[in-house]
Design a protein around this motif. Structure first.
Motif, PDB file in Angstrom:
ATOM      1  N   VAL A  98     -11.766  35.736   2.569  1.00 23.56           N
ATOM      2  CA  VAL A  98     -12.241  36.891   3.342  1.00 23.56           C
ATOM      3  C   VAL A  98     -12.230  38.159   2.492  1.00 23.56           C
ATOM      4  CG1 VAL A  98     -11.507  35.914   5.557  1.00 23.56           C
ATOM      5  CG2 VAL A  98      -9.942  37.434   4.299  1.00 23.56           C
ATOM      6  N   VAL A 134      -6.326  35.725   5.037  1.00 20.58           N
ATOM      7  CA  VAL A 134      -6.340  36.794   6.044  1.00 20.58           C
ATOM      8  C   VAL A 134      -5.069  37.638   6.016  1.00 20.58           C
ATOM      9  CG1 VAL A 134      -7.966  35.692   7.624  1.00 20.58           C
ATOM     10  CG2 VAL A 134      -5.531  35.186   7.842  1.00 20.58           C
ATOM     11  N   ALA A 144     -14.919  39.102  10.404  1.00 17.21           N
ATOM     12  CA  ALA A 144     -14.858  37.821  11.122  1.00 17.21           C
ATOM     13  C   ALA A 144     -16.180  37.528  11.821  1.00 17.21           C
ATOM     14  CB  ALA A 144     -13.720  37.843  12.134  1.00 17.21           C
ATOM     15  N   GLU A 160      -9.850  31.146  10.734  1.00 16.24           N
ATOM     16  CA  GLU A 160      -9.281  31.997   9.699  1.00 16.24           C
ATOM     17  C   GLU A 160      -7.858  31.537   9.404  1.00 16.24           C
ATOM     18  OE1 GLU A 160      -9.837  36.162  10.705  1.00 16.24           O
ATOM     19  OE2 GLU A 160     -11.876  35.990   9.882  1.00 16.24           O
TER      20      GLU A 160
END
Length: 202
Positions: A98, A134, A144, A160
């Motif tokens: 991410v 995350v 997201a 996640e």
């Protein structure tokens, strides 16, 4: 002898880890297998010609089974080798970070390769898109909603995770194993002969 036979008869679910280098595929696998977080481990640099395979016995919804995890670290550039690994898989965890937008963009290539190799036009191969790291919220680059939108296009779940804090690590492997198990059950049902249409010649 009896114990060995029982072990062999356990259902085996084969999972392949795919994704760009450095997104945490190995960290997720090691966290799931051993409960360890290895921060400095970088197989794409250390073991560029190695693929790591892990297996352990687990309980899935009350039933004992085995999970086999193949971490394709460093094999992305070897197309023939990569394709062989994909053919051996029953389900795929497609991982991106991410914290790195480019790693999300690369997931499309991995998905396309898997669908091509497995000749899966129906897109029913067990597949989960995984956004890792995350725990590094201050470094986050991928919202997201963006990853959820991509997973929606692919008709697959998006989860996640954090290999460091163990967030959703157990859950994502369990979710994929359920997909694999259910797909196998459907395939067995469709391949078994229909008793009602059976013809007996005397």
């Amino acid at each position: 002898m009896a114990k060995a036979k029982a072990k062999q008869s356990l259902p085996l679910h084969k999972i392949i880890m795919v994704g760009s280098g450095g997104v945490g595929k190995s960290a997720l696998t090691l966290q799931y297998m051993y409960g360890d977080f290895v921060e400095e481990y970088d197989p794409t640099k250390a073991d560029c010609n190695y693929t790591n395979s892990y297996r352990k016995k687990v309980v899935l919804d009350g039933q004992e089974c085995q999970i086999d995890i193949l971490d394709t670290a460093g094999q992305e550039e070897y197309a023939a080798i990569r394709d062989n690994y994909y053919r051996s898989g029953e389900g795929f965890l497609c991982v991106f970070s991410v914290c790195e937008q480019e790693s999300l963009e690369h997931t499309q290539e991995f998905r396309d390769q898997i669908l091509r190799v497995l000749d899966d036009e129906t897109h029913k191969i067990p597949f989960i898109l995984v956004g890792n790291k995350v725990d590094l919220a201050h470094l986050r680059k991928v919202p997201a909603t963006e990853a959820q939108s991509l997973a929606g296009e692919w008709r697959c779940p998006y989860v996640e995770t954090s290999a460091k804090t163990r967030q959703n690590v157990e859950e994502v492997y369990t979710m994929l194993m359920r997909q694999i198990r259910d797909r196998k059950a459907k395939q067995q049902q469709s391949s078994s002969p229909d008793k009602d249409s059976c013809c007996v010649i005397l």
